[in-house]
Design a protein around this motif. Structure first.
Motif, mmCIF file in Angstrom:
data_model
loop_
_atom_site.group_PDB
_atom_site.id
_atom_site.type_symbol
_atom_site.label_atom_id
_atom_site.label_comp_id
_atom_site.label_asym_id
_atom_site.label_seq_id
_atom_site.Cartn_x
_atom_site.Cartn_y
_atom_site.Cartn_z
ATOM 1 N N ASP A 20 -12.371 6.947 -16.101
ATOM 2 C CA ASP A 20 -12.402 5.509 -15.810
ATOM 3 C C ASP A 20 -11.861 5.167 -14.422
ATOM 4 O O ASP A 20 -11.881 4.017 -14.010
ATOM 5 N N ASP A 21 -11.385 6.180 -13.698
ATOM 6 C CA ASP A 21 -10.898 5.996 -12.334
ATOM 7 C C ASP A 21 -12.016 6.389 -11.362
ATOM 8 O O ASP A 21 -12.969 7.066 -11.743
ATOM 9 N N VAL A 22 -11.885 5.973 -10.108
ATOM 10 C CA VAL A 22 -12.916 6.258 -9.110
ATOM 11 C C VAL A 22 -12.281 6.938 -7.901
ATOM 12 O O VAL A 22 -11.236 6.519 -7.421
ATOM 13 N N MET A 23 -12.935 7.983 -7.418
ATOM 14 C CA MET A 23 -12.552 8.638 -6.167
ATOM 15 C C MET A 23 -13.602 8.259 -5.133
ATOM 16 O O MET A 23 -14.797 8.504 -5.350
ATOM 17 N N GLY A 68 -8.211 7.884 -4.362
ATOM 18 C CA GLY A 68 -8.401 7.488 -5.750
ATOM 19 C C GLY A 68 -8.106 6.017 -5.972
ATOM 20 O O GLY A 68 -7.198 5.455 -5.368
ATOM 21 N N ILE A 69 -8.897 5.403 -6.839
ATOM 22 C CA ILE A 69 -8.703 4.002 -7.211
ATOM 23 C C ILE A 69 -8.673 3.942 -8.733
ATOM 24 O O ILE A 69 -9.669 4.235 -9.397
ATOM 25 N N TYR A 70 -7.525 3.587 -9.274
ATOM 26 C CA TYR A 70 -7.344 3.570 -10.721
ATOM 27 C C TYR A 70 -8.160 2.472 -11.397
ATOM 28 O O TYR A 70 -8.540 1.480 -10.779
ATOM 29 N N ASN A 71 -8.390 2.680 -12.676
ATOM 30 C CA ASN A 71 -9.107 1.708 -13.490
ATOM 31 C C ASN A 71 -8.389 0.362 -13.461
ATOM 32 O O ASN A 71 -7.166 0.300 -13.565
ATOM 33 N N GLY A 72 -9.147 -0.712 -13.307
ATOM 34 C CA GLY A 72 -8.572 -2.052 -13.295
ATOM 35 C C GLY A 72 -8.023 -2.498 -11.955
ATOM 36 O O GLY A 72 -7.543 -3.616 -11.830
ATOM 37 N N VAL A 73 -8.105 -1.651 -10.936
ATOM 38 C CA VAL A 73 -7.548 -1.977 -9.623
ATOM 39 C C VAL A 73 -8.594 -2.676 -8.762
ATOM 40 O O VAL A 73 -9.752 -2.268 -8.711
ATOM 41 N N SER A 121 0.838 -1.192 0.000
ATOM 42 C CA SER A 121 0.000 0.000 0.000
ATOM 43 C C SER A 121 0.875 1.244 0.000
ATOM 44 O O SER A 121 1.698 1.432 0.868
ATOM 45 N N PRO A 122 0.696 2.080 -1.010
ATOM 46 C CA PRO A 122 1.500 3.290 -1.091
ATOM 47 C C PRO A 122 1.093 4.293 -0.018
ATOM 48 O O PRO A 122 -0.009 4.217 0.510
ATOM 49 N N ALA A 123 1.992 5.196 0.273
ATOM 50 C CA ALA A 123 1.688 6.253 1.222
ATOM 51 C C ALA A 123 0.573 7.125 0.660
ATOM 52 O O ALA A 123 0.430 7.242 -0.553
ATOM 53 N N PRO A 124 -0.237 7.727 1.523
ATOM 54 C CA PRO A 124 -1.315 8.575 1.026
ATOM 55 C C PRO A 124 -0.785 9.640 0.080
ATOM 56 O O PRO A 124 0.252 10.246 0.326
ATOM 57 N N GLY A 125 -1.494 9.843 -1.007
ATOM 58 C CA GLY A 125 -1.136 10.875 -1.962
ATOM 59 C C GLY A 125 -0.053 10.482 -2.934
ATOM 60 O O GLY A 125 0.301 11.247 -3.819
ATOM 61 N N SER A 126 0.513 9.266 -2.817
ATOM 62 C CA SER A 126 1.612 8.895 -3.697
ATOM 63 C C SER A 126 1.282 7.726 -4.612
ATOM 64 O O SER A 126 2.154 7.169 -5.236
ATOM 65 N N SER A 140 -19.554 7.614 -0.419
ATOM 66 C CA SER A 140 -19.895 8.061 -1.770
ATOM 67 C C SER A 140 -18.694 7.835 -2.690
ATOM 68 O O SER A 140 -17.586 7.606 -2.226
ATOM 69 N N HIS A 141 -18.949 7.875 -3.990
ATOM 70 C CA HIS A 141 -17.854 7.755 -4.952
ATOM 71 C C HIS A 141 -18.201 8.530 -6.218
ATOM 72 O O HIS A 141 -19.378 8.802 -6.497
ATOM 73 N N GLN A 142 -17.155 8.864 -6.968
ATOM 74 C CA GLN A 142 -17.328 9.648 -8.189
ATOM 75 C C GLN A 142 -16.324 9.173 -9.229
ATOM 76 O O GLN A 142 -15.138 8.991 -8.927
ATOM 77 N N TRP A 143 -16.808 8.937 -10.448
ATOM 78 C CA TRP A 143 -15.905 8.592 -11.559
ATOM 79 C C TRP A 143 -15.113 9.835 -11.927
ATOM 80 O O TRP A 143 -15.653 10.940 -11.960
ATOM 81 N N THR A 144 -13.822 9.659 -12.197
ATOM 82 C CA THR A 144 -12.939 10.802 -12.427
ATOM 83 C C THR A 144 -11.740 10.382 -13.272
ATOM 84 O O THR A 144 -11.627 9.218 -13.653
ATOM 85 N N ASN A 145 -10.853 11.307 -13.537
ATOM 86 C CA ASN A 145 -9.565 11.028 -14.172
ATOM 87 C C ASN A 145 -8.482 11.334 -13.157
ATOM 88 O O ASN A 145 -8.303 12.481 -12.779
ATOM 89 N N LEU A 146 -7.796 10.299 -12.688
ATOM 90 C CA LEU A 146 -6.697 10.504 -11.739
ATOM 91 C C LEU A 146 -5.410 10.783 -12.510
ATOM 92 O O LEU A 146 -5.255 10.335 -13.644
ATOM 93 N N PRO A 147 -4.473 11.505 -11.892
ATOM 94 C CA PRO A 147 -3.215 11.816 -12.573
ATOM 95 C C PRO A 147 -2.363 10.577 -12.832
ATOM 96 O O PRO A 147 -2.468 9.575 -12.215
#
Length: 157
Positions: A104-107, A120-125, A38-43, A150-157
């Motif tokens: 395609d990503d989810v927050m 954030g949770i990337y697509n396919g994760v 698990s990566p550090a928050p924000g990374s 709650s959740h929202q579809w988004t584009n993560l960096p």
């Protein structure tokens, strides 16, 4: 006058504090948890999060499960949801099977209406145990487990 029980309790507390790790001493911040993978928050980056099996076809859904390891599906969402209703604060694993493309990503959010801590949770994760993951910028004990509202579809960096 102190009773024998009070004196014994104070002595036990003193011994407990003396043997506790340095970070547990008063005035010392607790360290971030050490979770494998698990990566550090924000990374987080796409290659740091666990991926689902390549053989599974994406169907456009973001799924939440009541138990770890994708057991007992609570709901499968095609779109964003400002309040998880029956799934609120009870999900312990998730899968992002969104179609590849725009948003395609989810927050996920700790509170309703896309507020509070988020992650954030990337697509396919696929995250099989939300106890391993904390919200971005949150204290280490604020895991995603049983706390998403709650959740929202988004584009993560």
């Amino acid at each position: 006058m102190r009773t024998l029980g009070t004196v014994a309790a104070c002595a036990a507390l003193t011994l407990t504090l003396a043997s506790a790790p340095a970070w547990a001493q008063p005035g010392k911040p607790a360290p971030a948890p050490e979770h494998s993978g698990s990566p550090a928050p924000g990374s987080a980056s796409r290659n740091q999060q666990p991926q689902g099996p390549a053989s599974v076809k994406r169907d456009g859904y973001f799924r939440g499960y009541v138990h770890k390891n994708y057991d007992m599906q609570c709901h499968a969402w095609l779109g964003s949801d400002p309040f998880w209703g029956a799934c609120n604060d009870i999900v312990s694993s998730v899968q992002n099977m969104g179609y590849i493309g725009a948003k395609d990503d989810v927050m996920v959010y700790k509170d309703a209406n896309y507020t509070g801590y988020r992650r954030g949770i990337y697509n396919g994760v696929w995250l099989d145990n939300l106890d391993k993951w904390v919200y971005d910028g949150a204290p280490f004990w604020e895991t995603l487990n049983d706390s998403i509202s709650s959740h929202q579809w988004t584009n993560l960096p």
